[in-house]
Design an enzyme around this catalytic site. Structure first.
Site, short mmCIF file in Angstrom:
data_model
loop_
_atom_site.label_atom_id
_atom_site.label_comp_id
_atom_site.label_asym_id
_atom_site.label_seq_id
_atom_site.Cartn_x
_atom_site.Cartn_y
_atom_site.Cartn_z
N TYR A 43 0.91 -1.43 0.20
CA TYR A 43 -0.01 0.05 -0.19
C TYR A 43 0.88 1.37 -0.14
CZ TYR A 43 -3.77 -3.13 1.60
OH TYR A 43 -4.67 -4.29 1.72
N HIS A 101 0.26 -11.64 1.56
CA HIS A 101 -0.89 -10.80 0.97
C HIS A 101 -1.73 -11.70 -0.17
CE1 HIS A 101 -2.08 -6.49 0.00
NE2 HIS A 101 -3.06 -7.00 -0.02
#
Length: 271
Positions: A43, A101
């Site tokens: 992110y 992830h």
């Protein structure tokens, strides 16, 4: 901070939030009472979040911070150093939860390698707990075999009224595996849905609150994001919204297998 098993029921998601936007969102959320913050290496906002956490004056024990290892760091030589860097950016001694992830992209790094390295990061004290994200039933079975006694505390997956992920939800329930729902509001689509609007009217609530309450009623944790204070505050009220059995049945009819997060280079063969 109310927990579901080992994971808070309600947190703030920070996907797509960067720079001043993420700074403002996290600061407002903490002021409103959020204590769980979800981020990821991918992110690009861990340092900004760390700065806000440091300035918040909140004790470390009051917070629950989750990050995720990005695929480029799955190799045995990269995972632990990358998490050490994430922890430093966040201004912490350790994060509360670290997730893989996505399943390994195109099998370039085997699950045995990155899951073992993640367990090692836990043993080193860089993360208190570990888990996965976007894992299928098969992936979860394999991960549990590899990790043995080291628990997977959650699988963070896309779940919303239009993608109810029932096979995975049923498997998780049967196996006692906790799920965290992301994109619970289907990137805002629930707001314009007639069924969701009707249920919301009956409860003097918003469609967003209904979607979040629906996920919570199934035992999932939720991590909605927002950049507006009034939405951050409104979303929290989902914790007090109790949907009826009839509401749940009506929402069940909205399932249409509509997947939003499906990056071709990362997505597994979904259940």
């Amino acid at each position: 901070m109310e927990m579901l098993g080992l994971v808070p029921k309600f947190g703030l998601g920070t996907f797509r939030l960067k720079d001043q936007v993420v700074t403002d969102s996290v600061r407002m959320a903490l002021e409103l009472g959020y204590r769980a913050i979800d981020t990821a290496q991918g992110y690009g906002n861990e340092a900004e979040i760390g700065k806000v956490l440091g300035e918040s004056g909140l004790s470390r024990d009051a917070l629950f911070i989750t990050t995720k290892i990005m695929p480029a760091n799955y190799g045995r030589d990269r995972l632990v150093p990358s998490l050490r860097e994430s922890v430093q950016k966040l201004g912490l001694d350790a994060v509360d939860l670290t997730l893989i992830h996505w399943p390994a992209p195109k099998g370039e790094v085997k699950p045995q390698e990155y899951l073992t390295a993640l367990a090692e990061a836990r043993d080193l004290g860089l993360t208190k707990q570990i888990g996965v994200s976007n894992f299928t039933i098969q992936g979860l079975k394999q991960a549990r075999e590899i990790l043995g006694d080291v628990p997977i505390v959650t699988n963070q997956v896309e779940i919303h009224p239009y993608l109810q992920n029932r096979a995975l939800v049923d498997f998780a329930k049967k196996e006692g595996l906790h799920l965290t729902s992301y994109m619970t509001l289907a990137v805002g689509k629930v707001m314009n849905d007639e069924v969701m609007q009707d249920i919301a009217r009956q409860h003097q609530a918003t469609p967003a609150q209904v979607a979040l309450a629906w996920a919570l009623a199934q035992g999932h944790s939720v991590i909605p994001s927002s950049t507006r204070r009034e939405n951050l505050e409104s979303n929290l009220k989902a914790l007090d919204l109790k949907l009826s059995e009839e509401d749940m049945v009506r929402i069940a009819t909205l399932d249409r297998d509509e997947r939003i997060a499906n990056p071709p280079q990362l997505a597994p063969d979904w259940d």
